[in-house]
Design an enzyme around this catalytic site. Structure first.
Site, PDB file in Angstrom:
ATOM      1  N   ASP A   1       6.353 -15.024 -44.050  1.00 35.30           N
ATOM      2  CA  ASP A   1       7.317 -16.136 -43.929  1.00 35.30           C
ATOM      3  C   ASP A   1       6.714 -17.480 -44.366  1.00 35.30           C
ATOM      4  OD1 ASP A   1       9.148 -14.394 -42.906  1.00 35.30           O
ATOM      5  OD2 ASP A   1       8.789 -14.923 -40.809  1.00 35.30           O
TER       6      ASP A   1
HETATM    7  P1  NAP Z   1       4.935 -12.716 -40.843  1.00 35.40           P
HETATM    8  O1  NAP Z   1       5.972 -13.464 -41.590  1.00 35.40           O
HETATM    9  O2  NAP Z   1       5.262 -12.168 -39.527  1.00 35.40           O
HETATM   10  O3  NAP Z   1       4.421 -11.535 -41.803  1.00 35.40           O
HETATM   11  C1  NAP Z   1       3.364 -10.726 -41.466  1.00 35.40           C
HETATM   12  C2  NAP Z   1       3.137  -9.716 -42.581  1.00 35.40           C
HETATM   13  O4  NAP Z   1       1.909  -9.053 -42.310  1.00 35.40           O
HETATM   14  C3  NAP Z   1       4.211  -8.646 -42.648  1.00 35.40           C
HETATM   15  O5  NAP Z   1       5.046  -8.859 -43.760  1.00 35.40           O
HETATM   16  C4  NAP Z   1       3.443  -7.320 -42.718  1.00 35.40           C
HETATM   17  O6  NAP Z   1       3.841  -6.583 -43.872  1.00 35.40           O
HETATM   18  C5  NAP Z   1       1.977  -7.745 -42.833  1.00 35.40           C
HETATM   19  N1  NAP Z   1       1.086  -6.911 -42.024  1.00 35.40           N
HETATM   20  C6  NAP Z   1       1.294  -6.412 -40.786  1.00 35.40           C
HETATM   21  N2  NAP Z   1       0.261  -5.676 -40.401  1.00 35.40           N
HETATM   22  C7  NAP Z   1      -0.641  -5.704 -41.417  1.00 35.40           C
HETATM   23  C8  NAP Z   1      -1.909  -5.116 -41.606  1.00 35.40           C
HETATM   24  N3  NAP Z   1      -2.486  -4.319 -40.692  1.00 35.40           N
HETATM   25  N4  NAP Z   1      -2.563  -5.360 -42.775  1.00 35.40           N
HETATM   26  C9  NAP Z   1      -1.995  -6.130 -43.722  1.00 35.40           C
HETATM   27  N5  NAP Z   1      -0.786  -6.705 -43.596  1.00 35.40           N
HETATM   28  C10 NAP Z   1      -0.120  -6.488 -42.451  1.00 35.40           C
HETATM   29  O7  NAP Z   1       3.614 -13.603 -40.660  1.00 35.40           O
HETATM   30  P2  NAP Z   1       3.325 -15.144 -40.976  1.00 35.40           P
HETATM   31  O8  NAP Z   1       3.469 -15.429 -42.433  1.00 35.40           O
HETATM   32  O9  NAP Z   1       2.038 -15.432 -40.302  1.00 35.40           O
HETATM   33  O10 NAP Z   1       4.499 -15.940 -40.269  1.00 35.40           O
HETATM   34  C11 NAP Z   1       4.597 -16.067 -38.877  1.00 35.40           C
HETATM   35  C12 NAP Z   1       6.023 -15.859 -38.426  1.00 35.40           C
HETATM   36  O11 NAP Z   1       6.052 -15.670 -37.000  1.00 35.40           O
HETATM   37  C13 NAP Z   1       6.891 -17.056 -38.728  1.00 35.40           C
HETATM   38  O12 NAP Z   1       8.197 -16.643 -39.008  1.00 35.40           O
HETATM   39  C14 NAP Z   1       6.843 -17.831 -37.401  1.00 35.40           C
HETATM   40  O13 NAP Z   1       7.915 -18.715 -37.222  1.00 35.40           O
HETATM   41  C15 NAP Z   1       6.884 -16.690 -36.415  1.00 35.40           C
HETATM   42  N6  NAP Z   1       6.340 -17.048 -35.091  1.00 35.40           N
HETATM   43  C16 NAP Z   1       5.255 -17.839 -35.002  1.00 35.40           C
HETATM   44  C17 NAP Z   1       4.771 -18.220 -33.766  1.00 35.40           C
HETATM   45  C18 NAP Z   1       3.606 -19.182 -33.682  1.00 35.40           C
HETATM   46  O14 NAP Z   1       3.519 -19.920 -32.708  1.00 35.40           O
HETATM   47  N7  NAP Z   1       2.709 -19.179 -34.654  1.00 35.40           N
HETATM   48  C19 NAP Z   1       5.393 -17.753 -32.589  1.00 35.40           C
HETATM   49  C20 NAP Z   1       6.486 -16.885 -32.711  1.00 35.40           C
HETATM   50  C21 NAP Z   1       6.961 -16.552 -33.973  1.00 35.40           C
HETATM   51  P3  NAP Z   1       3.624  -4.976 -43.909  1.00 35.40           P
HETATM   52  O15 NAP Z   1       4.333  -4.430 -42.725  1.00 35.40           O
HETATM   53  O16 NAP Z   1       4.191  -4.545 -45.231  1.00 35.40           O
HETATM   54  O17 NAP Z   1       2.141  -4.750 -43.842  1.00 35.40           O
END
Ligand code: NAP
Length: 459
Positions: free
Chosen positions: A386
């Site tokens: 994201d």
């Molecule tokens: P993300 O959008 O959740 O994407 C994570 C990606 O990691 C997934 O597309 C997944 O694809 C891949 N993944 C999962 N396990 C893996 C592994 N073992 N090895 C390699 N890749 C792996 O992560 P982000 O870009 O960090 O964004 C964070 C999101 O969480 C945002 O939408 C944010 O708003 C939300 N959020 C954040 C918080 C905070 O406080 N930081 C709190 C709640 C929600 P595959 O499955 O294809 O591997």
């Protein structure tokens, strides 16, 4: 004795504040937690010496059961499940404050003891509203983070229904505060407040959870502070105020990171998910082998690494730093770019990179580094989705539209490490993966970092 208790509460409050101060840097964050913990233990022990206290058996039983559950669950929880655990514990704080209010209001209704004056009654009711909403809202946030509730729940006339429940909650609260407390009104009031917490949180989808979690954190602190006034307990007032203030600042930071104003978060189309966010993206994903990706990076001048939630899942932080050190030895300029909401809790990526020993001067915030992608040879995205999705700039219907993203797509080449076609937390397609200059390195983050290390070694 009363003076001694106040002195210990004061020392405990000072330890909370100093502990929080020490948490401002990963270098001494652990000490900060210990300091605040010592303050909490001191405040708990001295509470037993408050005159006219009864129920020692219940107090000790609650402490043993609570500490036992917390100890075992904290030992067992996987690092990747920490955000859910924090949401849960946060909710418990709000629930505890609400329970105190419930007891005091019932005592008022049954004329056992009167609270000290109208102000205390008002604060008890206010704390009850905030604590209860924060409790049930945090439980929903927990379920969302745990993956039990993937979709934002929407139904017809939702806003109007929520408004009705809100009005009922406020109405019954005002009745309790100004007309008089009776047990059935107290029950109605708490049921409506619990329902409102749930209703307020279920429609929130997409990537807005960080704002919600920090908001409930702030609200829990506020509720505890209000109930501290009711119980005339200085430690609760100070600790609650500190948590409330810290949570408010965090909420503002998270709202800024998502590019939403706080009023928009509270009253706007909060995290509304539109089906337009699911539109398919043109192009195809082009895979790459680890050996080729290693060559690309080893011969680059500048590489920016963007970690995301997948880094935490794979626990790849040590390997990715080992790989970075190889590149640095080869003369490559390596930097880490951290998005404020990357991962699942504020500071998630900073903690992982600090654990792996990445020096702080190689870690940059979004604002500091975003202009550098134009001059970067390779942007290595590992487990992030994201936070690098260009749709946030281009598609007004997307649930993450307007959120500042890391400009990985502006780099000359992009390598994305992920296991397959898995979506990010917001559940939407990522145009970056289909871009001409992007190559997909499919596999687990740690395993792929390992292969990159081998690849660079063999050059
Ligand atoms: P993300 O959008 O959740 O994407 C994570 C990606 O990691 C997934 O597309 C997944 O694809 C891949 N993944 C999962 N396990 C893996 C592994 N073992 N090895 C390699 N890749 C792996 O992560 P982000 O870009 O960090 O964004 C964070 C999101 O969480 C945002 O939408 C944010 O708003 C939300 N959020 C954040 C918080 C905070 O406080 N930081 C709190 C709640 C929600 P595959 O499955 O294809 O591997």
């Amino acid at each position: 004795m009363a003076n001694l208790i106040e002195v210990v509460y004061f020392v405990a409050a000072a330890l909370f504040i100093l502990g929080l101060k020490r948490m401002s840097s990963p270098r001494h964050a652990r000490d900060g937690i210990v300091w605040a913990g010592v303050g909490m233990v001191a405040a708990t022990i001295v509470t037993f010496f408050i005159p006219d206290l009864h129920n020692f058996g219940l107090m000790i039983a609650a402490i043993i059961i609570g500490s036992g559950i917390a100890f075992v669950s904290a030992k067992r929880v996987a690092m990747t499940d920490m955000p859910q655990m924090i949401a849960l514990y946060n909710g418990m704080g709000g629930g505890a404050a609400a329970a105190i209010a419930a007891v005091e209001l019932i005592k008022l209704a049954t004329h056992e003891t009167a609270m000290h004056g109208q102000v205390a009654i008002n604060l008890a009711v206010l704390g009850a509203v905030i604590g209860t909403v924060s409790f049930s809202g945090s439980l929903v946030a927990f379920a969302k983070l745990q993956g039990w509730l993937r979709k934002a729940l929407r139904f017809p006339y939702q806003q109007a229904f929520n408004l009705l429940v809100f009005a009922g909650m406020i109405g019954s609260g005002v009745y309790l505060a100004f007309v008089g407390a009776d047990v059935s009104m107290i029950a109605l009031f708490f049921v409506l407040a619990l329902a409102f917490g749930v209703l307020m949180t279920v429609p929130i989808g997409g990537a807005d959870m960080p704002v919600v979690i920090s908001l409930y954190n702030a609200l829990t602190g506020l509720a505890v502070a209000f109930e501290g006034f009711v119980l005339n307990n200085a430690a609760m007032i100070i600790a609650g105020t500190v948590v409330g203030a810290a949570g408010t600042l965090l909420t503002q930071l998270m709202a800024k990171a998502m590019n939403r104003s706080l009023s928009n978060v509270l009253f706007g189309s909060f995290g509304a998910v539109s089906s337009a966010g699911d539109e398919s993206v043109e192009g195809s994903m082009k895979p790459i082998e680890a050996s080729d990706a290693a060559v690309m990076m080893a011969f680059a001048e500048k590489v920016i690494i963007i970690p995301g939630y997948g880094l935490a899942v794979a626990q790849a932080q040590h390997k990715i730093w080992e790989m970075s050190k190889q590149l640095i030895e080869n003369g490559v300029d390596v930097k880490f770019a951290i998005h404020p909401v990357a991962g699942r809790m504020p500071g998630h990526m900073n903690v992982l990179l600090a654990e792996a020993g990445v020096p702080y001067d190689r870690i940059f915030d979004l604002d500091e580094i975003n202009d550098e992608f134009n001059t970067t040879d390779v942007a290595l995205v590992i487990g992030a989705n994201d936070v690098v999705n260009p749709v946030a700039r281009t598609n007004p219907d997307s649930p993450i539209y307007g959120m500042p993203i890391l400009n990985a797509d502006y780099a000359k080449n992009v390598i994305v490490i992920k296991r397959g076609q898995g979506a990010g937390f917001s559940g939407i397609e990522n145009a970056l993966f289909y871009s001409d200059n992007t190559r997909m390195l499919y596999g687990d983050g740690q395993e792929m970092a390992n292969q990159l290390i081998q690849g660079i070694k063999e050059l």
